[in-house]
Motif scaffolding. Sequence first.
Motif, PDB file in Angstrom:
ATOM      1  N   ASP A  95       0.865  -1.181   0.000  1.00  0.00           N
ATOM      2  CA  ASP A  95       0.000   0.000   0.000  1.00  0.00           C
ATOM      3  C   ASP A  95       0.900   1.229   0.000  1.00  0.00           C
ATOM      4  O   ASP A  95       1.728   1.381   0.900  1.00  0.00           O
ATOM      5  CB  ASP A  95      -0.892  -0.012   1.242  1.00  0.00           C
ATOM      6  CG  ASP A  95      -1.874   1.151   1.272  1.00  0.00           C
ATOM      7  OD1 ASP A  95      -1.724   2.093   0.469  1.00  0.00           O
ATOM      8  OD2 ASP A  95      -2.799   1.121   2.103  1.00  0.00           O
ATOM      9  N   PRO A  96       0.784   2.114  -0.992  1.00  0.00           N
ATOM     10  CA  PRO A  96       1.651   3.300  -1.014  1.00  0.00           C
ATOM     11  C   PRO A  96       1.538   4.156   0.244  1.00  0.00           C
ATOM     12  O   PRO A  96       2.469   4.878   0.583  1.00  0.00           O
ATOM     13  CB  PRO A  96       1.148   4.072  -2.240  1.00  0.00           C
ATOM     14  CG  PRO A  96       0.475   3.058  -3.086  1.00  0.00           C
ATOM     15  CD  PRO A  96      -0.104   2.057  -2.147  1.00  0.00           C
ATOM     16  N   GLU A  97       0.403   4.051   0.951  1.00  0.00           N
ATOM     17  CA  GLU A  97       0.196   4.833   2.173  1.00  0.00           C
ATOM     18  C   GLU A  97       0.249   3.951   3.416  1.00  0.00           C
ATOM     19  O   GLU A  97      -0.343   4.281   4.442  1.00  0.00           O
ATOM     20  CB  GLU A  97      -1.141   5.557   2.096  1.00  0.00           C
ATOM     21  CG  GLU A  97      -1.254   6.505   0.905  1.00  0.00           C
ATOM     22  CD  GLU A  97      -2.625   7.136   0.802  1.00  0.00           C
ATOM     23  OE1 GLU A  97      -3.444   6.924   1.710  1.00  0.00           O
ATOM     24  OE2 GLU A  97      -2.876   7.843  -0.189  1.00  0.00           O
ATOM     25  N   ILE A  98       0.971   2.848   3.329  1.00  0.00           N
ATOM     26  CA  ILE A  98       1.029   1.900   4.436  1.00  0.00           C
ATOM     27  C   ILE A  98       1.699   2.534   5.648  1.00  0.00           C
ATOM     28  O   ILE A  98       2.513   3.464   5.526  1.00  0.00           O
ATOM     29  CB  ILE A  98       1.793   0.626   4.000  1.00  0.00           C
ATOM     30  CG1 ILE A  98       1.462  -0.553   4.916  1.00  0.00           C
ATOM     31  CG2 ILE A  98       3.295   0.872   3.943  1.00  0.00           C
ATOM     32  CD1 ILE A  98       1.911  -1.896   4.359  1.00  0.00           C
ATOM     33  N   ARG A  99       1.357   2.056   6.810  1.00  0.00           N
ATOM     34  CA  ARG A  99       1.892   2.626   8.047  1.00  0.00           C
ATOM     35  C   ARG A  99       3.406   2.418   8.139  1.00  0.00           C
ATOM     36  O   ARG A  99       3.944   1.459   7.600  1.00  0.00           O
ATOM     37  CB  ARG A  99       1.195   2.011   9.258  1.00  0.00           C
ATOM     38  CG  ARG A  99      -0.297   2.316   9.289  1.00  0.00           C
ATOM     39  CD  ARG A  99      -0.928   1.903  10.589  1.00  0.00           C
ATOM     40  NE  ARG A  99      -2.347   2.233  10.613  1.00  0.00           N
ATOM     41  CZ  ARG A  99      -3.110   2.137  11.703  1.00  0.00           C
ATOM     42  NH1 ARG A  99      -2.575   1.725  12.848  1.00  0.00           N
ATOM     43  NH2 ARG A  99      -4.389   2.453  11.646  1.00  0.00           N
ATOM     44  N   LYS A 100       4.035   3.315   8.865  1.00  0.00           N
ATOM     45  CA  LYS A 100       5.492   3.366   8.897  1.00  0.00           C
ATOM     46  C   LYS A 100       6.163   2.053   9.277  1.00  0.00           C
ATOM     47  O   LYS A 100       7.157   1.668   8.638  1.00  0.00           O
ATOM     48  CB  LYS A 100       5.946   4.482   9.840  1.00  0.00           C
ATOM     49  CG  LYS A 100       7.429   4.765   9.770  1.00  0.00           C
ATOM     50  CD  LYS A 100       7.790   5.960  10.642  1.00  0.00           C
ATOM     51  CE  LYS A 100       9.292   6.250  10.567  1.00  0.00           C
ATOM     52  NZ  LYS A 100       9.649   7.420  11.407  1.00  0.00           N
ATOM     53  N   PRO A 101       5.707   1.308  10.291  1.00  0.00           N
ATOM     54  CA  PRO A 101       6.414   0.060  10.640  1.00  0.00           C
ATOM     55  C   PRO A 101       6.441  -0.968   9.511  1.00  0.00           C
ATOM     56  O   PRO A 101       7.283  -1.873   9.520  1.00  0.00           O
ATOM     57  CB  PRO A 101       5.608  -0.461  11.842  1.00  0.00           C
ATOM     58  CG  PRO A 101       4.925   0.732  12.401  1.00  0.00           C
ATOM     59  CD  PRO A 101       4.621   1.606  11.240  1.00  0.00           C
ATOM     60  N   PHE A 102       5.519  -0.829   8.529  1.00  0.00           N
ATOM     61  CA  PHE A 102       5.435  -1.799   7.436  1.00  0.00           C
ATOM     62  C   PHE A 102       5.964  -1.233   6.120  1.00  0.00           C
ATOM     63  O   PHE A 102       5.858  -1.884   5.087  1.00  0.00           O
ATOM     64  CB  PHE A 102       3.978  -2.230   7.233  1.00  0.00           C
ATOM     65  CG  PHE A 102       3.338  -2.849   8.444  1.00  0.00           C
ATOM     66  CD1 PHE A 102       3.347  -4.222   8.628  1.00  0.00           C
ATOM     67  CD2 PHE A 102       2.725  -2.058   9.403  1.00  0.00           C
ATOM     68  CE1 PHE A 102       2.753  -4.790   9.737  1.00  0.00           C
ATOM     69  CE2 PHE A 102       2.123  -2.615  10.518  1.00  0.00           C
ATOM     70  CZ  PHE A 102       2.144  -3.991  10.690  1.00  0.00           C
TER      71      PHE A 102
END
Length: 693
Positions: free
Chosen positions: A655-662
């Motif tokens: 996901d281009p907007e995936i959460r930072k840890p991922f």
Amino acid sequence: MNLPDKKHIPIAAAFLGYLFVQWYGVFFMWYNHPGPLGLEDSAGYMSRIAFFREFPLFDAVRDRLPSHPPYAIHEIAHPYLFGVLALLSGVTTETMFEYNFYIGLFLMGIVLFLLFRKIEGSPQFLVPALLLFAFYEGEGSYHGFSWVVPSFYAILLFLSAVIALFYSRRPALFGTPLIALLLLTHSTGTYLAAVLLATRFFTTLLEGERKKALKEALIFLGLGLLVFLLTESLHDADMLQRSFSSSFKSYRHPAGPDGLSQEMDWSGRISVLLGRVTEIVRSHDFTKYFYGLYTPLLAFGLFRVVKNRQYPLAILFTLLLAGQLAAPLLSRVGYRFFYPLEVVTWIIMAYGFSGTLESLFRKRNETGQGGAPFIRAFPFWLLLALSGLFYYNVVHHKAAHQYHVKFYHPKFFDERTFLDYVDTNREKQFIIFSEHLRSYLYLDGLWRFSGIRPPRKYAAAGLAAEPENHIVIGENPRLYEEHRKGFRVVIPRRSALAIRVEGMRPGRYRLELVDTGMHDTAGLRLKHGNREVSSWKRDSLAIRYPEKNAYPAMLPPWYRNPEKPWPLFPRPFRKNDIVRTSVRHSTELTLDGRTKLLLMRNRGKKTFLHGSIRIVELQTGEMRIIDFDRGEKSVLETETGLLYKGVLHPLLWTDPEIRKPFRNMLFRLEKNFGDVKAFSLYAKKQPKQRKKR
């Protein structure tokens, strides 16, 4: 055999008409709708019903639940009742949520009939009033009869309490349990209970019984304080997710641009407060009744209410109007308090309409002279015409709103296959990338699955340490919103999407990138054999809702011809089936029969794809489709792959907007459920690019 009284026949017909219109509206909206109706909102209600379907005895072990149990005191009655009904009947939560619409509207019809009969039992009031409420819809902002959820049942209990407190011989006996249930149904229950008790107090004072009014007020206040203290103690003991006080806080206006701050002087605070009230007063729903086209209907209804000493109705209206004007000063969702005000306003307008009919069509008196002269009757003819226009508007609004809801937020999701997949992999941890876990917890059995995790930092650490024990659930709904979001295929810079074309006939072809989410093709090169194409044609593309079998075979007149606007209304219900406008990029190429791979090289920035790729043979029109939205893993990985540094990998997703840890993780498709997909971790970190020497 005794025949029924003739006046009962039109009343019974009106009640059946109410049921037909309201029930058919539910049937129309739910008919072949992809996923639950209004999923963004309904998932919360269904997840709570699902919880009590699994744990009707409140025996859930908290540390084994995927989310906090929904023990919110102000809304526990509705999910608990329908959760138990779902358990006893053996139906799914989603099915019970749909049944809830039919059950609730039937109960509302009974309550409205009883209330109208208490106010005035004549057919000239009961029939128009029932037929008017047959088309009552409400709005998305404050719900209404279109959305049978806790707020609906709060209104049902509110009207039931009106009957008990003001039209029964034992108001305390019948009214007290209804008010108690009202407090447990919706967060506005406290407000509605206060309005009811205040109306009871003022009505008793008007009857000259001051001591009785004071005694009742003290008793109800004492009981209310006892309930409040009990729920607060349960909340402090962490047995309730939310108490009444925490519910009040959630309704308060936050500090900020539209709120108050400590730095404001008195003039600034007054300006903000007046601005909130003005916003409500200027809204269309408020103006049309109180200083708009339909104000004469309300004014005449109020005149008749006061004239005929229907004081409880008049006081209820006054307090609800005052409450609506005060609500924006205290709550960030003041518009939601309009719901009960509009319902009471409609009752008063219907009462006025019965007076209009009485004035125009009353029977001749004994002298043979009946009816008013034309000049005296002229205002009533105007009121009749205005009432007809209001009814026409009501019918149009119901149909228009239900068309909107019917095609709102569709989710193409194979729930049964998803649940089977979860059951097969129950030993693994599922990290679900969704704004709310409730979007999945309404599925039966998932409240008992402790392996569900939101995408938090600790989940990312567990995924990186033991990828074989984790499954990632990602979404990319195709028709849910105007702009698509979620997981898609990634093509890093200096890599290529490889498409297998071995065995395809020699000839000219057109390769199309359909609804891929790419804004441009800068840096994208298509290599086939010894040739490379860098020019792409760009076309606008309409993404359409699949309307095949979307409508029932028989439609009442107000649902027909949705593409044509009604007289006096500029817009049709549904102009076309276009959900959004996207882009199609295409280029032509020649295959010689020896080419095994098409390479779509990325020489620009990192690119993400959803949608599909189509390869069309120009001579025959035959088409081969590579569908990233619906394609199965075996098909996609047989036909495509990611070529990076000379190594062919399977398609990789993120996901281009995936959460930072991922953010540095890449995923591999494992199972496609439609708008929802299951992935496994393929790489913890994207390979670094070689520096140019």
